[in-house]
Design a protein around this motif. Structure first.
Motif, PDB file in Angstrom:
ATOM      1  N   SER A 179       0.829  -1.215   0.000  1.00 40.09           N
ATOM      2  CA  SER A 179       0.000   0.000   0.000  1.00 40.09           C
ATOM      3  C   SER A 179       0.860   1.260   0.000  1.00 40.09           C
ATOM      4  CB  SER A 179      -0.925   0.016   1.218  1.00 40.09           C
ATOM      5  OG  SER A 179      -1.822  -1.051   1.156  1.00 40.09           O
ATOM      6  N   THR A 180       1.931   1.251   0.765  1.00 40.60           N
ATOM      7  CA  THR A 180       2.832   2.406   0.787  1.00 40.60           C
ATOM      8  C   THR A 180       3.439   2.624  -0.586  1.00 40.60           C
ATOM      9  OG1 THR A 180       3.342   2.154   3.135  1.00 40.60           O
ATOM     10  CG2 THR A 180       4.965   3.330   1.792  1.00 40.60           C
ATOM     11  N   LEU A 181       3.895   1.555  -1.211  1.00 40.57           N
ATOM     12  CA  LEU A 181       4.462   1.677  -2.557  1.00 40.57           C
ATOM     13  C   LEU A 181       3.422   2.218  -3.540  1.00 40.57           C
ATOM     14  CD1 LEU A 181       6.549  -1.618  -2.765  1.00 40.57           C
ATOM     15  CD2 LEU A 181       7.403   0.714  -2.417  1.00 40.57           C
ATOM     16  N   LYS A 182       2.216   1.713  -3.450  1.00 36.98           N
ATOM     17  CA  LYS A 182       1.155   2.191  -4.351  1.00 36.98           C
ATOM     18  C   LYS A 182       0.874   3.681  -4.127  1.00 36.98           C
ATOM     19  CE  LYS A 182      -1.231  -2.200  -5.071  1.00 36.98           C
ATOM     20  NZ  LYS A 182      -2.467  -2.964  -4.802  1.00 36.98           N
ATOM     21  N   ARG A 183       0.886   4.105  -2.868  1.00 40.59           N
ATOM     22  CA  ARG A 183       0.678   5.530  -2.582  1.00 40.59           C
ATOM     23  C   ARG A 183       1.838   6.367  -3.138  1.00 40.59           C
ATOM     24  NH1 ARG A 183      -1.290   3.466   2.350  1.00 40.59           N
ATOM     25  NH2 ARG A 183       0.737   3.726   3.347  1.00 40.59           N
ATOM     26  N   MET A 184       3.044   5.861  -2.983  1.00 34.70           N
ATOM     27  CA  MET A 184       4.219   6.589  -3.478  1.00 34.70           C
ATOM     28  C   MET A 184       4.125   6.850  -4.984  1.00 34.70           C
ATOM     29  SD  MET A 184       6.691   7.105  -1.073  1.00 34.70           S
ATOM     30  CE  MET A 184       8.064   7.397  -2.138  1.00 34.70           C
ATOM     31  N   TRP A 185       3.675   5.850  -5.708  1.00 31.43           N
ATOM     32  CA  TRP A 185       3.597   5.964  -7.168  1.00 31.43           C
ATOM     33  C   TRP A 185       2.266   6.560  -7.646  1.00 31.43           C
ATOM     34  CZ3 TRP A 185       7.589   3.128  -5.477  1.00 31.43           C
ATOM     35  CH2 TRP A 185       8.732   3.083  -6.256  1.00 31.43           C
ATOM     36  N   GLY A 186       1.383   6.881  -6.710  1.00 34.77           N
ATOM     37  CA  GLY A 186       0.097   7.457  -7.094  1.00 34.77           C
ATOM     38  C   GLY A 186      -0.846   6.442  -7.710  1.00 34.77           C
ATOM     39  N   TYR A 187      -0.585   5.172  -7.462  1.00 32.98           N
ATOM     40  CA  TYR A 187      -1.431   4.102  -8.011  1.00 32.98           C
ATOM     41  C   TYR A 187      -2.786   4.070  -7.316  1.00 32.98           C
ATOM     42  CZ  TYR A 187      -2.566  -0.479  -9.975  1.00 32.98           C
ATOM     43  OH  TYR A 187      -3.153  -1.512 -10.654  1.00 32.98           O
ATOM     44  N   VAL A 188      -2.806   4.479  -6.050  1.00 30.75           N
ATOM     45  CA  VAL A 188      -4.065   4.603  -5.303  1.00 30.75           C
ATOM     46  C   VAL A 188      -4.178   6.043  -4.825  1.00 30.75           C
ATOM     47  CG1 VAL A 188      -4.167   2.204  -4.546  1.00 30.75           C
ATOM     48  CG2 VAL A 188      -3.008   3.861  -3.120  1.00 30.75           C
ATOM     49  N   SER A 189      -5.392   6.558  -4.794  1.00 31.43           N
ATOM     50  CA  SER A 189      -5.577   7.935  -4.342  1.00 31.43           C
ATOM     51  C   SER A 189      -5.684   7.960  -2.815  1.00 31.43           C
ATOM     52  CB  SER A 189      -6.819   8.552  -4.972  1.00 31.43           C
ATOM     53  OG  SER A 189      -7.962   7.846  -4.572  1.00 31.43           O
ATOM     54  N   VAL A 190      -5.175   9.038  -2.246  1.00 32.55           N
ATOM     55  CA  VAL A 190      -5.182   9.171  -0.790  1.00 32.55           C
ATOM     56  C   VAL A 190      -5.770  10.509  -0.355  1.00 32.55           C
ATOM     57  CG1 VAL A 190      -3.305   7.571  -0.305  1.00 32.55           C
ATOM     58  CG2 VAL A 190      -2.775   9.936  -0.870  1.00 32.55           C
ATOM     59  N   GLY A 191      -6.596  11.083  -1.183  1.00 31.39           N
ATOM     60  CA  GLY A 191      -7.177  12.386  -0.840  1.00 31.39           C
ATOM     61  C   GLY A 191      -6.170  13.479  -1.087  1.00 31.39           C
ATOM     62  N   ASP A 192      -5.694  14.092  -0.007  1.00 20.10           N
ATOM     63  CA  ASP A 192      -4.670  15.128  -0.145  1.00 20.10           C
ATOM     64  C   ASP A 192      -3.390  14.499  -0.686  1.00 20.10           C
ATOM     65  OD1 ASP A 192      -6.369  17.018   0.804  1.00 20.10           O
ATOM     66  OD2 ASP A 192      -5.507  17.092   2.828  1.00 20.10           O
ATOM     67  N   LYS A 193      -2.508  15.352  -1.121  1.00 17.60           N
ATOM     68  CA  LYS A 193      -1.239  14.875  -1.661  1.00 17.60           C
ATOM     69  C   LYS A 193      -0.505  14.020  -0.628  1.00 17.60           C
ATOM     70  CE  LYS A 193       2.912  16.596  -3.710  1.00 17.60           C
ATOM     71  NZ  LYS A 193       3.717  17.738  -3.990  1.00 17.60           N
ATOM     72  N   TYR A 194      -0.054  12.859  -1.047  1.00 21.17           N
ATOM     73  CA  TYR A 194       0.656  11.943  -0.157  1.00 21.17           C
ATOM     74  C   TYR A 194       2.089  12.422   0.046  1.00 21.17           C
ATOM     75  CZ  TYR A 194       2.983   7.747   1.508  1.00 21.17           C
ATOM     76  OH  TYR A 194       3.724   6.860   2.242  1.00 21.17           O
ATOM     77  N   VAL A 195       2.504  12.493   1.299  1.00 15.96           N
ATOM     78  CA  VAL A 195       3.881  12.844   1.641  1.00 15.96           C
ATOM     79  C   VAL A 195       4.469  11.664   2.402  1.00 15.96           C
ATOM     80  CG1 VAL A 195       5.379  14.453   2.862  1.00 15.96           C
ATOM     81  CG2 VAL A 195       3.278  15.281   1.781  1.00 15.96           C
ATOM     82  N   PRO A 196       5.416  10.961   1.794  1.00 14.19           N
ATOM     83  CA  PRO A 196       6.000   9.795   2.461  1.00 14.19           C
ATOM     84  C   PRO A 196       6.839  10.213   3.662  1.00 14.19           C
ATOM     85  CG  PRO A 196       7.192  10.284   0.448  1.00 14.19           C
ATOM     86  CD  PRO A 196       6.019  11.211   0.488  1.00 14.19           C
ATOM     87  N   ASN A 197       6.920   9.318   4.636  1.00 11.51           N
ATOM     88  CA  ASN A 197       7.764   9.636   5.795  1.00 11.51           C
ATOM     89  C   ASN A 197       9.218   9.291   5.496  1.00 11.51           C
ATOM     90  OD1 ASN A 197       8.292   6.902   6.523  1.00 11.51           O
ATOM     91  ND2 ASN A 197       6.293   6.795   7.505  1.00 11.51           N
ATOM     92  N   LEU A 198      10.095   9.798   6.316  1.00  7.65           N
ATOM     93  CA  LEU A 198      11.527   9.623   6.097  1.00  7.65           C
ATOM     94  C   LEU A 198      11.925   8.146   6.150  1.00  7.65           C
ATOM     95  CD1 LEU A 198      14.198  10.998   5.526  1.00  7.65           C
ATOM     96  CD2 LEU A 198      14.487  11.335   7.994  1.00  7.65           C
ATOM     97  N   PHE A 199      11.278   7.367   6.984  1.00  6.96           N
ATOM     98  CA  PHE A 199      11.572   5.933   7.082  1.00  6.96           C
ATOM     99  C   PHE A 199      11.386   5.272   5.716  1.00  6.96           C
ATOM    100  CE2 PHE A 199      10.226   1.529   7.900  1.00  6.96           C
ATOM    101  CZ  PHE A 199      11.352   1.069   8.579  1.00  6.96           C
ATOM    102  N   THR A 200      10.287   5.582   5.056  1.00  9.15           N
ATOM    103  CA  THR A 200       9.999   5.019   3.727  1.00  9.15           C
ATOM    104  C   THR A 200      11.038   5.468   2.715  1.00  9.15           C
ATOM    105  OG1 THR A 200       7.622   4.941   4.191  1.00  9.15           O
ATOM    106  CG2 THR A 200       8.276   4.953   1.880  1.00  9.15           C
ATOM    107  N   LEU A 201      11.366   6.753   2.727  1.00 10.38           N
ATOM    108  CA  LEU A 201      12.365   7.275   1.789  1.00 10.38           C
ATOM    109  C   LEU A 201      13.732   6.645   2.035  1.00 10.38           C
ATOM    110  CD1 LEU A 201      11.292  11.025   1.839  1.00 10.38           C
ATOM    111  CD2 LEU A 201      10.872   9.368   0.012  1.00 10.38           C
ATOM    112  N   ASN A 202      14.069   6.412   3.297  1.00 12.46           N
ATOM    113  CA  ASN A 202      15.338   5.763   3.623  1.00 12.46           C
ATOM    114  C   ASN A 202      15.396   4.348   3.067  1.00 12.46           C
ATOM    115  OD1 ASN A 202      16.500   7.943   4.954  1.00 12.46           O
ATOM    116  ND2 ASN A 202      15.780   7.287   6.960  1.00 12.46           N
ATOM    117  N   ILE A 203      14.296   3.612   3.193  1.00 14.68           N
ATOM    118  CA  ILE A 203      14.248   2.237   2.671  1.00 14.68           C
ATOM    119  C   ILE A 203      14.460   2.243   1.158  1.00 14.68           C
ATOM    120  CG2 ILE A 203      12.741   0.251   2.244  1.00 14.68           C
ATOM    121  CD1 ILE A 203      11.499   0.751   5.006  1.00 14.68           C
TER     122      ILE A 203
END
Length: 127
Positions: free
Chosen positions: A49-73
């Protein structure tokens, strides 16, 4: 995430992940395969789900901002120590590319000026 993180930085990171995987993410299977590869490579868990949100594959309402943990991975997955290491490298590459482009532009202008000077010298010598 710090204020200096831009959408452009994140977009570049996502492109690097796609390069590593060898394809653009277009189906749920792509995200599942990527997740497995990330877990195997980094020993860190990330949800599909996080990956899908990152790529905009699923909508999340407001613009999705990934957390630093995700970006680090993701940065670790593409060969960097963490997201800040990725950004430093990315900025350095961009600066080098910009410097090369500027030098090419200057060289081109110098060449044009040299031709103009030679032409003017020819005109002066004819007089």
């Amino acid at each position: 995430m710090n204020k200096r993180t831009t959408d452009k930085d994140i977009a570049h990171l996502l492109l690097e992940v796609e390069k590593r995987m060898g394809y653009s993410f277009k189906t749920p299977k792509h995200f599942a395969l990527c997740r497995e590869d990330i877990i195997t490579t980094t020993k860190s868990h990330i949800s599909i789900s996080t990956l899908k949100r990152m790529w905009g594959y699923v909508s999340v309402g407001d613009k999705y901002v990934p957390n630093l943990f995700t970006l680090n991975i993701l940065a670790k997955f593409v060969g960097y120590y963490d997201y800040n290491d990725f950004k430093r490298s990315y900025i350095k590459i961009n600066q080098n590319d910009e410097a090369k482009s500027l030098m090419q532009s200057i060289s081109s202008h110098v060449e044009i000026l040299q031709k103009e000077i030679a032409h003017l010298n020819n005109l002066l010598n004819k007089e």
